[in-house]
Design an enzyme around this catalytic site. Structure first.
Site, PDB file in Angstrom:
ATOM      1  N   ARG A 110      30.889  74.583  78.275  1.00 51.27           N
ATOM      2  CA  ARG A 110      30.054  74.300  77.106  1.00 51.27           C
ATOM      3  C   ARG A 110      28.578  74.354  77.507  1.00 51.27           C
ATOM      4  O   ARG A 110      28.219  73.911  78.615  1.00 51.27           O
ATOM      5  CB  ARG A 110      30.400  72.898  76.603  1.00 51.27           C
ATOM      6  CG  ARG A 110      29.727  72.480  75.307  1.00 51.27           C
ATOM      7  CD  ARG A 110      30.260  73.214  74.128  1.00 51.27           C
ATOM      8  NE  ARG A 110      29.869  72.598  72.861  1.00 51.27           N
ATOM      9  CZ  ARG A 110      29.856  73.253  71.704  1.00 51.27           C
ATOM     10  NH1 ARG A 110      30.195  74.528  71.640  1.00 51.27           N
ATOM     11  NH2 ARG A 110      29.515  72.648  70.595  1.00 51.27           N
ATOM     12  N   THR A 398      31.946  82.608  66.596  1.00 50.84           N
ATOM     13  CA  THR A 398      32.891  82.152  67.620  1.00 50.84           C
ATOM     14  C   THR A 398      34.094  83.096  67.675  1.00 50.84           C
ATOM     15  O   THR A 398      34.319  83.892  66.775  1.00 50.84           O
ATOM     16  CB  THR A 398      33.337  80.683  67.354  1.00 50.84           C
ATOM     17  OG1 THR A 398      32.173  79.877  67.214  1.00 50.84           O
ATOM     18  CG2 THR A 398      34.223  80.108  68.423  1.00 50.84           C
ATOM     19  N   ASN A 418      27.694  80.055  69.075  1.00 53.60           N
ATOM     20  CA  ASN A 418      27.584  79.250  67.851  1.00 53.60           C
ATOM     21  C   ASN A 418      27.493  80.187  66.645  1.00 53.60           C
ATOM     22  O   ASN A 418      28.283  81.099  66.542  1.00 53.60           O
ATOM     23  CB  ASN A 418      26.443  78.230  67.929  1.00 53.60           C
ATOM     24  CG  ASN A 418      26.631  77.148  66.862  1.00 53.60           C
ATOM     25  OD1 ASN A 418      27.717  77.007  66.314  1.00 53.60           O
ATOM     26  ND2 ASN A 418      25.600  76.405  66.554  1.00 53.60           N
ATOM     27  N   GLN A 437      23.481  76.599  70.371  1.00 60.85           N
ATOM     28  CA  GLN A 437      24.453  75.504  70.408  1.00 60.85           C
ATOM     29  C   GLN A 437      23.797  74.135  70.234  1.00 60.85           C
ATOM     30  O   GLN A 437      24.492  73.163  69.949  1.00 60.85           O
ATOM     31  CB  GLN A 437      25.212  75.556  71.740  1.00 60.85           C
ATOM     32  CG  GLN A 437      26.685  75.266  71.628  1.00 60.85           C
ATOM     33  CD  GLN A 437      27.448  76.284  70.823  1.00 60.85           C
ATOM     34  OE1 GLN A 437      27.961  75.975  69.748  1.00 60.85           O
ATOM     35  NE2 GLN A 437      27.535  77.502  71.336  1.00 60.85           N
ATOM     36  N   SER A 469      31.926  69.951  70.090  1.00 59.88           N
ATOM     37  CA  SER A 469      32.456  71.240  69.640  1.00 59.88           C
ATOM     38  C   SER A 469      33.722  71.029  68.820  1.00 59.88           C
ATOM     39  O   SER A 469      34.377  69.989  68.935  1.00 59.88           O
ATOM     40  CB  SER A 469      32.797  72.086  70.864  1.00 59.88           C
ATOM     41  OG  SER A 469      33.458  73.272  70.477  1.00 59.88           O
ATOM     42  N   SER A 470      34.047  72.008  67.994  1.00 59.90           N
ATOM     43  CA  SER A 470      35.333  71.996  67.290  1.00 59.90           C
ATOM     44  C   SER A 470      36.327  72.970  67.922  1.00 59.90           C
ATOM     45  O   SER A 470      37.448  73.116  67.430  1.00 59.90           O
ATOM     46  CB  SER A 470      35.138  72.390  65.821  1.00 59.90           C
ATOM     47  OG  SER A 470      34.354  71.433  65.165  1.00 59.90           O
ATOM     48  N   GLY A 492      33.976  77.111  63.303  1.00 62.56           N
ATOM     49  CA  GLY A 492      33.401  75.771  63.217  1.00 62.56           C
ATOM     50  C   GLY A 492      34.496  74.736  63.035  1.00 62.56           C
ATOM     51  O   GLY A 492      35.583  74.849  63.615  1.00 62.56           O
TER      52      GLY A 492
END
Ligand code: GLY
Length: 593
Positions: A110, A398, A418, A437, A469-470, A492
């Site tokens: 990340r 993404t 992102n 991000q 984050s998802s 997302g």
């Protein structure tokens, strides 16, 4: 008003009840492992991505002696070239690996906030300004993709590092026809992209006209960057010419990332979340992903219900139930979740008893109103707890890819810059577009990010912190610990709910993996109180969320809105001794086995 019928949990030991649900006989016969025992499985190889060139790259690597980890890295690098609005070396990733020896690895690549980042960096004149966290030099975190790939390769790869860059390098230097989504997103983001000369030079004709679908997109600088990383390793990127170029250029346009921030960057190995569900074990990614946590929570909330039966014969009950568990999980997300290296994320969120408590006010006849976050047993209940007080547009961004090999190595990897084209800032001379991000932090309480998500203090910006984050790379193991399913998505917060629905279709519904990926989906993220429904998918089939069904959901109290696409999912399933890969028809990807 009539007395609403409440869902009643069985009395006595509720943990025991969970156990009995596990053995409750709601299982599809299709996935029951027929061939494991002591026998050696004869498995094939499989890959699914959102672009045929990336899928072909994964399969080429697999066929030339590489394993699933090598294949995933190669495919992701290709995606960074041919699908660069979604992911690339200027972004990050979360990767779940199941090695052939049974070991699970959760590798966190990340992006990370720079040392000069602080809680009010996006506040101007007392007000948070999302345009600063969504576009331009302040929007970027230190990219994590290359560090994560190095860690994947060092721990689990087989082929030479350089070989993994060959297909991406060729695609960048020779160019490829721009895909529909590349053409669409360059046009959609033209104003922001044109602000940065190096972005303008790559994605536009000299006349200023955007590169359109079908036109050749050649990226010589990016090809050179890939060559340097392949030959000199990640150091060239994190503590060499690339880091210096970033510091120099970003500083000249008002950014804060420095070479030191790049030097400090480390991919982290996390402990995967393991959740028993029916006769399976579901493996999810922990924070800074919120996906693993909330998929686990929702599965625990769903465990007592006859999900498969309702999915097939009572779709109104099924979607009502889904909507209710989604609302509860996303209320918790908004309040409790943040980078667990910085804030205490209560482990109690993963306690099955807590999940059952969250559903104790579930009403099968009516949508719950005014849902708030819960209080897991180990939560800090101080008024000044670091947690304070989440909507979404059809933003596409993404990418999720997945690979599996004939030895039993499986990879689920979600990569992102992102939102489309990230910060829009390309570092001159490198061809690398940097992520945005920083917008996944809560830039100020109550200010929604690009996905309409509102966060709490737990996800506030801080130096060296990773934004929530998802992304939800997920795997499912059978009772012998063998992988039977992997899934994940892009989109997302919709990733979390879409991945859950793919899992439920296979594990509870007994659907084939491609049917599970194709089936229409719903999404609720607590705030706004609105159910999104894919009303144009599966029309005329038994899976359609039909006008009548939508009316029933409305009557139950779920105001709904049509959505053309709730995430883009890729998945692989093992049925007996065969692997089947599935790509999402909502994008122009491909899958092979
Ligand atoms: N940037 C989207 C996510 O990580 O959830």
């Amino acid at each position: 008003m009539s007395n609403p019928r409440r869902f009643r949990l069985p009395t006595g030991n509720r943990r025991a009840f969970l156990g009995s649900a596990v053995a409750g006989g709601l299982l599809p016969s299709r996935l029951v492992d027929r061939a494991v025992g002591q026998e050696r499985l004869t498995l094939n190889q499989a890959a699914a991505t959102v672009h045929p060139l990336a899928t072909q790259s994964a399969m080429r690597i697999l066929r030339s002696g590489g394993n699933a980890v090598d294949a995933a890295i190669s495919a992701a690098l290709v995606l960074g070239v041919v699908d660069g609005h979604n992911s690339g070396v200027g972004g990050g990733c979360l990767v779940l690996i199941r090695r052939s020896n049974g070991q699970l690895l959760a590798i966190d690549g990340r992006e990370t906030a720079g040392l000069a980042a602080h809680e009010t960096m996006f506040v101007r004149d007392g007000k948070a300004d999302p345009s600063l966290s969504q576009n331009g030099p302040l929007a970027c975190g230190v990219p994590g993709q290359i560090a994560a790939f190095k860690q994947m390769h060092a721990t689990s790869g087989r082929l030479d590092w350089k070989e993994l860059f060959a297909d991406a390098h060729r695609a960048a230097s020779e160019g490829v026809a721009a895909s529909k989504s590349i053409g669409r997103t360059i046009a959609a983001e033209a104003v922001q992209l044109q602000k940065y000369p190096a972005s303008r030079a790559i994605y536009f004709h000299p006349s200023g006209k955007p590169i359109a679908e079908g036109e050749r997109l050649i990226q010589k600088d990016l090809a050179n960057t890939l060559a340097m990383i392949s030959e000199q390793g990640p150091q060239w990127f994190y503590d060499g010419p690339f880091a210096t170029a970033c510091e120099t250029y970003l500083k000249s346009i008002g950014g804060i990332l420095t070479r030191e921030d790049f030097r400090n960057y480390q991919a982290k190995t996390r402990t995967a979340i393991r959740t028993p569900y029916r006769q399976y074990e579901v493996i999810g990614f922990p924070t800074p992903s919120s996906g693993g946590m909330h998929i686990a929570q929702m599965l625990m909330m769903l465990q007592p219900f006859p999900v498969g039966a309702w999915m097939r014969s009572r779709p109104d009950a099924y979607y009502h139930l889904l909507c209710e568990v989604m609302k509860r999980a996303f209320a918790d997300r908004a309040y409790w979740l943040g980078d667990s290296d910085f804030v205490d994320v209560p482990e109690g969120l993963l306690d099955p008893t807590y999940a059952l408590d969250r559903m104790s006010d579930f009403n099968p006849d009516q949508a719950s109103m005014g849902i708030e976050h819960g209080w897991p047993a180990d939560a800090n209940q101080q008024a000044n707890s670091p947690h304070g007080v989440s909507s979404s547009e059809d933003k596409k961004h993404t990418t999720h890819l997945t690979t599996a090999d004939d030895e039993g190595n499986w990879v689920a990897m979600t990569c992102t810059v992102n939102t489309s084209w990230g910060s829009k800032v390309t570092i001159p001379g490198t061809g690398v577009i940097l992520n945005n991000q920083m917008d996944d932090f809560s830039i100020s309480p109550g200010i929604p990010n690009a996905f309409g998500l509102i966060g709490s203090q737990a996800n506030a910006v801080a130096a060296g912190k990773r934004p929530l984050s998802s992304m939800s790379p997920t795997m499912v193991l059978d009772s012998k610990g063998q992988p039977v399913l992997t899934a994940g998505g892009a989109g997302g917060p919709r990733i979390i709910n879409a991945t859950l629905q793919v899992l439920l279709r296979v594990l509870d519904g007994g659907y084939r993996v491609n049917q599970a990926v194709d089936a229409p989906r719903v999404h609720h993220q607590w705030q706004p109180d609105q159910l999104l429904i894919e009303d144009q998918i599966g029309v005329g089939t038994s899976l359609e969320i039909s006008p009548d069904l939508r009316k029933q959901l409305m009557k139950l109290g779920h105001p709904w809105k049509a959505s053309s696409s709730i995430a883009i999912c890729q998945a692989i399933a093992r049925q007996g001794d065969r692997l089947t890969a599935a790509h999402d028809p909502r994008a122009q990807g491909s899958s092979e086995q």
